[in-house]
Design an enzyme around this catalytic site. Structure first.
Site, PDB file in Angstrom:
ATOM      1  N   MET A   1      -2.858   2.067  -0.772  1.00 39.78           N
ATOM      2  CA  MET A   1      -1.914   1.195  -1.440  1.00 39.78           C
ATOM      3  C   MET A   1      -2.489   0.779  -2.779  1.00 39.78           C
ATOM      4  O   MET A   1      -3.670   0.559  -2.852  1.00 39.78           O
ATOM      5  CB  MET A   1      -1.752  -0.083  -0.621  1.00 39.78           C
ATOM      6  CG  MET A   1      -1.381   0.202   0.778  1.00 39.78           C
ATOM      7  SD  MET A   1      -2.411  -0.446   2.067  1.00 39.78           S
ATOM      8  CE  MET A   1      -3.776  -1.234   1.332  1.00 39.78           C
ATOM      9  N   CYS A   2      -1.614   0.660  -3.784  1.00 39.56           N
ATOM     10  CA  CYS A   2      -2.125  -0.145  -4.870  1.00 39.56           C
ATOM     11  C   CYS A   2      -2.880   0.645  -5.927  1.00 39.56           C
ATOM     12  O   CYS A   2      -2.887   1.866  -5.899  1.00 39.56           O
ATOM     13  CB  CYS A   2      -3.004  -1.238  -4.325  1.00 39.56           C
ATOM     14  SG  CYS A   2      -2.562  -1.746  -2.676  1.00 39.56           S
ATOM     15  N   GLN A   3      -3.482  -0.044  -6.862  1.00 38.25           N
ATOM     16  CA  GLN A   3      -4.268   0.632  -7.886  1.00 38.25           C
ATOM     17  C   GLN A   3      -5.600  -0.079  -8.078  1.00 38.25           C
ATOM     18  O   GLN A   3      -5.728  -1.272  -7.853  1.00 38.25           O
ATOM     19  CB  GLN A   3      -3.480   0.690  -9.209  1.00 38.25           C
ATOM     20  CG  GLN A   3      -2.285   1.655  -9.117  1.00 38.25           C
ATOM     21  CD  GLN A   3      -1.758   2.089 -10.474  1.00 38.25           C
ATOM     22  OE1 GLN A   3      -2.381   1.859 -11.515  1.00 38.25           O
ATOM     23  NE2 GLN A   3      -0.605   2.735 -10.470  1.00 38.25           N
TER      24      GLN A   3
END
Lengths: 295, 295
Positions: free
Chosen positions: A1-3
């Site tokens: 998920m996400c960066q």
């Protein structure tokens, strides 16, 4: 998920420019709007390295905590930041915000993850904890990411009674990350304040800025900076990120299953699989979506 | 060294008023100007408790991080804050700022200390670490306070293989705090987000605000608040502090060697020595000075 966003330098450096672009992806130029976190390793007058952290469950593009970070420049040797799009674990729970921190042999270890562990890894590792077989570290929140971090640190302490050499440590972390990557989608940044360890399971890029410095233009906003105006000839600053932050510089992609460790802005360890694979950004995003994660 | 501030409530509460007074003591109305830290335990939508922390090595009365805390109200169930006057450990080192945090059995434990451990405790405990006999927790910074915290947690994990009942836990913490108090000047606050444990070795006061709410006037600034305007009849908010923050409310002093544990704003555990001793504020300050600490 996400960066993920990381920075590793040979001189205390303000991450403001990179963070300005990165935080826009938390709700404005991208959908990672379920909070953010950032951890700074700063040097004291006598050279001791200390950590401080900021977390907010507001989207980073409009968070007052993110505003503070832009308006109160913090000069750090190592930084790890993360913007979250919740896939596993409750959204508004602060315990689910990366980066996660644990003390290891008297060092603060900071960890952020992009990806998604498999259901089988999660249930297997949760069972270890339930049976009391994960002696040192236990997740506080409900993310697969913190579970993977605790797994890695419990393995580390089970393997080494005290801090091994950096070489042994980096080899161990490489092997563990490859194991985790075989059990999910796994990109991560880890730092103890001295080095920064980057592992790519799908997408991760880095860039080292050094003399002669040039101009950089953010991809996520109307902002340019001429680093020549802000730096000295000796400065060396490496930025690591899930998707490149600027559109006029040459970012180096980390290959799938490759580990790179940075210290003082330089690559000090690298372990590359014999067959190098590079995902396109489109393929990396598609891969993340296919396992229920996000990039 | 330093001063402590804690809050424990039955409803998410903004500590702004108390913090406004407290932070003045970090360089304006008092000399605790070597940085500050504050940890907030906040409830998520589904009732999970998460932690976030803020630290700054600037004096709290003028710190931009402290400004953020006043301007971006955070509603928390438990708070521990600390303003520092460095006596042991380097001033500008972020690792020396309280509160300190460690994960214990999947909970974040937050700790802040006011006092000064003896040289003999410090060398004895450092030796334990050097000999590899402090298995789980090791200090990151160079304060006697973090050393005492790690000592306490290592004892805790050596004594209990998993989380004991609250009763057993509070009895254990009481005994450990008395041991630490016999080895230095030791006042502390500890919270796991659910309860807040307060131990007085010299000076510590608390106050529970509940209906009918009245007006409170800060001792450290021109500020009054009528809590009747800000609360509901069910609210219960306990504030714990080294030296009372308001000049028109009745603060309850914690006796020397007394432990009090709060949950939802109420006292849920208390262990008082058979002979109660209360130090005057003047005597408490003199005692701190005599051992090289500060209040």
């Amino acid at each position: 998920m996400c960066q993920l966003l990381g920075m590793n330098c040979n001189t205390p450096t303000d991450i403001g420019f990179s963070f300005t672009g990165f935080r826009q992806r938390g709700g404005l130029t991208d959908h990672h709007e379920d909070g953010f976190g950032i951890a700074f390793f700063e040097k004291s007058e006598s050279g001791n390295i200390g950590l401080r952290q900021f977390h907010d469950n507001k989207p980073s593009y409009l968070s007052p905590v993110a505003d503070l970070i832009n308006h109160y420049p913090i000069k750090a040797m190592n930084v790890i930041a993360h913007i979250r799009r919740a896939t596993t674990g409750e959204k508004s729970n602060l315990s689910n915000l990366h980066p996660f921190v644990r003390e290891v042999w008297g060092e603060q270890w900071v960890f952020a993850h992009n990806g998604q562990m498999t259901a089988s890894f999660i249930s297997r590792t949760e069972r270890l904890h339930a049976n009391g077989n994960a002696e040192h570290y236990t997740p506080v929140g409900t993310t697969d990411s913190e579970l993977a971090f605790c797994y890695l640190l419990n393995r580390l302490k089970a393997t080494f009674k005290s801090r091994p050499s950096d070489e042994a440590l980096f080899a161990f972390l490489t092997a563990q990350c490859r194991y985790l990557s075989a059990n999910g989608l796994f990109n991560c940044l880890i730092s103890n304040g001295n080095w920064q360890f980057a592992y790519a399971g799908s997408l991760l890029f880095y860039l080292t800025r050094k003399a002669p410095f040039g101009e950089a233009n953010l991809s996520d906003g109307e902002m340019s900076v001429n680093f020549g105006d802000l730096t000295t000839a000796k400065d060396k600053v490496t930025v690591i990120v899930t998707i490149p932050l600027t559109n006029n510089e040459k970012w180096q992609q980390i290959a799938v299953d490759e580990c790179v460790v940075f210290r003082d802005g330089d690559v000090v360890f690298k372990n590359t699989p014999s067959k190098k694979t590079y995902l396109s950004i489109e393929d990396g995003i598609a891969l993340a979506r296919s396992v229920g994660a996000s990039v």
